[in-house]
Scaffold this active site. Structure first.
Site, mmCIF file in Angstrom:
data_model
loop_
_atom_site.group_PDB
_atom_site.id
_atom_site.type_symbol
_atom_site.label_atom_id
_atom_site.label_comp_id
_atom_site.label_asym_id
_atom_site.label_seq_id
_atom_site.Cartn_x
_atom_site.Cartn_y
_atom_site.Cartn_z
ATOM 1 N N SER A 153 55.219 36.294 60.454
ATOM 2 C CA SER A 153 54.595 37.771 61.284
ATOM 3 C C SER A 153 55.278 37.604 62.605
ATOM 4 C CB SER A 153 53.006 36.940 61.896
ATOM 5 O OG SER A 153 52.453 37.694 62.655
ATOM 6 N N TYR A 190 48.550 29.918 65.800
ATOM 7 C CA TYR A 190 49.028 30.751 64.808
ATOM 8 C C TYR A 190 50.325 31.174 64.701
ATOM 9 C CZ TYR A 190 49.276 35.053 62.064
ATOM 10 O OH TYR A 190 49.522 36.174 61.391
#
Length: 208
Positions: free
Chosen positions: A189, A204
């Site tokens: 990501s 995250y």
């Protein structure tokens, strides 16, 4: 992002590019790069680069119809692959697979549970006979500030992205070794580069 209305050919090239680099380019609004990449991918022969005819692909966390996993599934189906979508019961992976067509398979599984991953792989092999591709797509996020992250938050986020990748990969690798071929794709990501953001906290980012 700069507002503008792309023409039909530009939209097509953006779609091709986004299928392969959905976040790194799109989130930064690099339209020129998207256009160039899409045009290059479009010009390449799918017969030589993207032919997945009769390949079996497993996509974890792929049941969300608006998610990256399902978009990956659609792209692989378009290139001839048979796809197995593995997701939690509440996500209804069977319904997602049905949208891809009758040749595809949806099954319930939890990537944070090793036995669940092994059972899912056994079911997929029983149906298709082999596994050629694993896409470790399953992941969850949490928009929370660094000082507000609890131990439970940390475990929950990292468990899916990291332990899930470990268990799913361990489940398919013996088959890939036996058939002397296979590919494993792990999804990252842009959050990994940013260290957090609107949709994901630092834990995250660490998981990605």
């Amino acid at each position: 992002l700069v507002a503008f209305e792309p023409d039909a050919s530009q939209r097509r090239r953006y779609a091709v590019a986004l299928a392969y680099l959905p976040q790194t380019l799109a989130w930064t609004g690099m339209y020129a790069e998207l256009d160039a990449l899409g045009a290059k991918l479009e010009s390449l022969s799918s017969e030589h680069l993207f032919d997945l005819m009769d390949k079996v692909a497993v996509i974890t966390g792929g049941a969300g119809l608006n998610g990256l996993g399902f978009a990956t599934a659609r792209m692989m189906v378009a290139q001839g692959a048979k796809v197995a979508i593995l997701d939690l019961e509440g996500a209804n992976p069977q319904a997602a697979a049905a949208q891809l067509g009758a040749d595809h398979f949806g099954l319930v599984g939890n990537v944070t549970d090793k036995a669940s991953c092994e059972a899912a792989v056994a079911q997929i092999k029983a149906k298709f006979g082999r596994i050629d591709i694993l896409v470790n797509n399953a992941g969850i996020t949490q928009p929370v500030k660094f000082l507000d992250i609890t131990g439970g938050d940390y475990d929950r986020i990292l468990d899916v992205s990291l332990r899930g990748t470990l268990y799913a990969s361990q489940a398919v690798i013996p088959s890939m070794i036996a058939q002397k071929s296979g590919s494993i794709v792990c999804i990252s990501s842009v959050s990994a580069q940013r260290g957090g953001g609107i949709l994901g906290g630092p834990h995250y980012s660490a998981a990605k």
